[in-house]
Design a protein around this motif. Structure first.
Motif, PDB file in Angstrom:
ATOM      1  N   PRO A  28       0.765  -1.450  -0.069  1.00  0.00           N
ATOM      2  CA  PRO A  28      -0.043   0.188  -0.091  1.00  0.00           C
ATOM      3  C   PRO A  28       0.764   1.312   0.082  1.00  0.00           C
ATOM      4  CG  PRO A  28      -0.551  -1.452   1.773  1.00  0.00           C
ATOM      5  CD  PRO A  28       0.503  -2.173   1.076  1.00  0.00           C
ATOM      6  N   PRO A  29       0.550   2.268  -0.722  1.00  0.00           N
ATOM      7  CA  PRO A  29       1.194   3.659  -0.904  1.00  0.00           C
ATOM      8  C   PRO A  29       1.181   4.315   0.370  1.00  0.00           C
ATOM      9  CG  PRO A  29      -0.734   3.688  -2.110  1.00  0.00           C
ATOM     10  CD  PRO A  29      -0.603   2.202  -1.553  1.00  0.00           C
ATOM     11  N   VAL A  30       2.327   4.999   0.831  1.00  0.00           N
ATOM     12  CA  VAL A  30       2.232   5.612   2.071  1.00  0.00           C
ATOM     13  C   VAL A  30       1.481   6.919   1.811  1.00  0.00           C
ATOM     14  CG1 VAL A  30       4.015   6.721   3.808  1.00  0.00           C
ATOM     15  CG2 VAL A  30       4.523   4.534   2.759  1.00  0.00           C
ATOM     16  N   GLY A  31       1.066   7.605   2.693  1.00  0.00           N
ATOM     17  CA  GLY A  31       0.138   8.678   2.690  1.00  0.00           C
ATOM     18  C   GLY A  31      -1.112   8.563   2.010  1.00  0.00           C
ATOM     19  N   VAL A  32      -1.708   7.512   1.653  1.00  0.00           N
ATOM     20  CA  VAL A  32      -3.208   7.116   1.100  1.00  0.00           C
ATOM     21  C   VAL A  32      -3.833   7.038   2.287  1.00  0.00           C
ATOM     22  CG1 VAL A  32      -4.492   5.992  -0.565  1.00  0.00           C
ATOM     23  CG2 VAL A  32      -2.372   6.508  -1.272  1.00  0.00           C
ATOM     24  N   ALA A  33      -5.258   7.612   2.283  1.00  0.00           N
ATOM     25  CA  ALA A  33      -5.974   7.329   3.523  1.00  0.00           C
ATOM     26  C   ALA A  33      -6.569   5.982   3.412  1.00  0.00           C
ATOM     27  CB  ALA A  33      -7.265   8.419   2.979  1.00  0.00           C
ATOM     28  N   LYS A  34      -6.631   5.620   4.643  1.00  0.00           N
ATOM     29  CA  LYS A  34      -7.048   4.192   4.951  1.00  0.00           C
ATOM     30  C   LYS A  34      -8.508   4.029   4.550  1.00  0.00           C
ATOM     31  CE  LYS A  34      -8.131   1.002   8.826  1.00  0.00           C
ATOM     32  NZ  LYS A  34      -8.786   0.208   8.043  1.00  0.00           N
ATOM     33  N   GLY A  35      -9.320   5.043   4.322  1.00  0.00           N
ATOM     34  CA  GLY A  35     -10.516   4.776   3.588  1.00  0.00           C
ATOM     35  C   GLY A  35     -10.466   4.207   2.015  1.00  0.00           C
ATOM     36  N   ALA A  36      -9.391   4.830   1.294  1.00  0.00           N
ATOM     37  CA  ALA A  36      -9.259   4.758   0.109  1.00  0.00           C
ATOM     38  C   ALA A  36      -8.586   3.174  -0.232  1.00  0.00           C
ATOM     39  CB  ALA A  36      -8.086   5.794  -0.509  1.00  0.00           C
ATOM     40  N   PHE A  73     -10.437   0.095  -2.243  1.00  0.00           N
ATOM     41  CA  PHE A  73      -9.557  -0.999  -3.193  1.00  0.00           C
ATOM     42  C   PHE A  73      -9.865  -2.269  -2.796  1.00  0.00           C
ATOM     43  CE2 PHE A  73      -6.186   2.477  -3.980  1.00  0.00           C
ATOM     44  CZ  PHE A  73      -7.194   3.187  -4.942  1.00  0.00           C
ATOM     45  N   LYS A  74      -9.826  -2.670  -1.277  1.00  0.00           N
ATOM     46  CA  LYS A  74      -9.747  -3.987  -1.027  1.00  0.00           C
ATOM     47  C   LYS A  74     -11.308  -4.559  -1.300  1.00  0.00           C
ATOM     48  CE  LYS A  74      -6.582  -3.775   2.912  1.00  0.00           C
ATOM     49  NZ  LYS A  74      -6.743  -3.824   4.287  1.00  0.00           N
ATOM     50  N   VAL A  75     -12.350  -3.970  -1.137  1.00  0.00           N
ATOM     51  CA  VAL A  75     -13.557  -4.062  -1.328  1.00  0.00           C
ATOM     52  C   VAL A  75     -13.959  -4.664  -2.730  1.00  0.00           C
ATOM     53  CG1 VAL A  75     -16.094  -3.429  -1.300  1.00  0.00           C
ATOM     54  CG2 VAL A  75     -14.773  -3.085   0.670  1.00  0.00           C
ATOM     55  N   GLU A  76     -13.400  -3.701  -3.735  1.00  0.00           N
ATOM     56  CA  GLU A  76     -13.399  -4.036  -5.227  1.00  0.00           C
ATOM     57  C   GLU A  76     -12.661  -5.178  -5.631  1.00  0.00           C
ATOM     58  OE1 GLU A  76     -12.135  -0.092  -6.898  1.00  0.00           O
ATOM     59  OE2 GLU A  76     -13.969   0.972  -5.886  1.00  0.00           O
ATOM     60  N   LYS A  77     -11.312  -5.453  -5.050  1.00  0.00           N
ATOM     61  CA  LYS A  77     -10.638  -6.139  -5.220  1.00  0.00           C
ATOM     62  C   LYS A  77     -11.309  -7.618  -4.809  1.00  0.00           C
ATOM     63  CE  LYS A  77      -7.692  -7.782  -2.556  1.00  0.00           C
ATOM     64  NZ  LYS A  77      -7.865  -9.217  -2.225  1.00  0.00           N
ATOM     65  N   THR A  78     -11.796  -7.656  -3.541  1.00  0.00           N
ATOM     66  CA  THR A  78     -12.434  -8.864  -3.250  1.00  0.00           C
ATOM     67  C   THR A  78     -13.907  -9.334  -4.203  1.00  0.00           C
ATOM     68  OG1 THR A  78     -11.723  -8.195  -1.102  1.00  0.00           O
ATOM     69  CG2 THR A  78     -13.686 -10.049  -1.418  1.00  0.00           C
ATOM     70  N   ALA A  79     -14.563  -8.099  -4.416  1.00  0.00           N
ATOM     71  CA  ALA A  79     -15.572  -8.820  -5.641  1.00  0.00           C
ATOM     72  C   ALA A  79     -15.271  -9.140  -6.835  1.00  0.00           C
ATOM     73  CB  ALA A  79     -16.176  -7.022  -5.776  1.00  0.00           C
ATOM     74  N   GLY A  80     -14.034  -8.765  -7.499  1.00  0.00           N
ATOM     75  CA  GLY A  80     -13.594  -8.900  -8.685  1.00  0.00           C
ATOM     76  C   GLY A  80     -12.919 -10.537  -8.659  1.00  0.00           C
ATOM     77  N   ALA A  81     -12.420 -10.855  -7.295  1.00  0.00           N
ATOM     78  CA  ALA A  81     -11.861 -12.224  -7.198  1.00  0.00           C
ATOM     79  C   ALA A  81     -12.977 -12.912  -7.145  1.00  0.00           C
ATOM     80  CB  ALA A  81     -10.972 -12.288  -5.892  1.00  0.00           C
ATOM     81  N   HIS A  82     -14.235 -12.778  -6.434  1.00  0.00           N
ATOM     82  CA  HIS A  82     -15.280 -13.601  -6.068  1.00  0.00           C
ATOM     83  C   HIS A  82     -15.982 -13.893  -7.430  1.00  0.00           C
ATOM     84  CE1 HIS A  82     -15.741 -12.701  -1.558  1.00  0.00           C
ATOM     85  NE2 HIS A  82     -14.792 -13.544  -1.917  1.00  0.00           N
ATOM     86  N   GLY A  83     -15.949 -12.882  -8.454  1.00  0.00           N
ATOM     87  CA  GLY A  83     -16.393 -12.821  -9.669  1.00  0.00           C
ATOM     88  C   GLY A  83     -15.760 -14.017 -10.325  1.00  0.00           C
ATOM     89  N   SER A 114      -7.095  -5.216 -11.603  1.00  0.00           N
ATOM     90  CA  SER A 114      -7.227  -5.188 -10.038  1.00  0.00           C
ATOM     91  C   SER A 114      -7.176  -3.713  -9.620  1.00  0.00           C
ATOM     92  CB  SER A 114      -6.492  -5.991  -9.460  1.00  0.00           C
ATOM     93  OG  SER A 114      -6.336  -5.987  -8.134  1.00  0.00           O
ATOM     94  N   THR A 115      -7.878  -3.212  -8.875  1.00  0.00           N
ATOM     95  CA  THR A 115      -7.931  -1.788  -8.282  1.00  0.00           C
ATOM     96  C   THR A 115      -6.570  -1.641  -7.875  1.00  0.00           C
ATOM     97  OG1 THR A 115      -8.955  -2.324  -6.357  1.00  0.00           O
ATOM     98  CG2 THR A 115     -10.167  -1.158  -8.222  1.00  0.00           C
ATOM     99  N   LEU A 116      -5.965  -2.562  -7.061  1.00  0.00           N
ATOM    100  CA  LEU A 116      -4.517  -2.666  -6.394  1.00  0.00           C
ATOM    101  C   LEU A 116      -3.437  -2.858  -7.328  1.00  0.00           C
ATOM    102  CD1 LEU A 116      -5.683  -4.602  -3.106  1.00  0.00           C
ATOM    103  CD2 LEU A 116      -5.242  -2.044  -3.270  1.00  0.00           C
TER     104      LEU A 116
END
Length: 92
Positions: A11-19, A23-33, A71-73
């Motif tokens: 994870p990049p330094v300085g990026v908000a935890k919310g962002a 990304f994790k939610v989108e990645k998980t949805a893509g992996a499940h698909g 992937s968003t990540l």
């Protein structure tokens, strides 16, 4: 054809935890698909690291690149992709 994919996220330094959480939610949805579509045979987390190991069942080489780069990540991931040869197990 099967591919083994090991991914480690940095994870990049300085990026908000919310962002990162989004990304994790989108990645998980893509992996499940991908799993539902049959493209991912196995998805396993690696204990103690922000990493996973996947076995992808993909028809064409270019699909591997498309799937992994979507992937968003992706910008924050180091990957090792290895094609898996046909099984040499007895009876296969």
């Amino acid at each position: 054809m099967l591919f083994s994919v090991r991914r480690k996220v940095y994870p990049p330094v300085g990026v908000a935890k919310g962002a990162i959480d989004r990304f994790k939610v989108e990645k998980t949805a893509g992996a499940h698909g991908l799993q539902r579509a049959g493209g991912a045979r196995h998805l396993r987390r690696i204990v103690g690291a922000y990493a996973n190991l996947s076995v992808l069942n993909i028809e064409r080489f270019d699909e591997v690149d498309t799937i992994l780069s979507s992937s968003t990540l992706f910008p924050f991931v180091a990957m090792e992709v290895v094609p898996c040869p046909p099984s040499s197990a007895i009876g296969t």
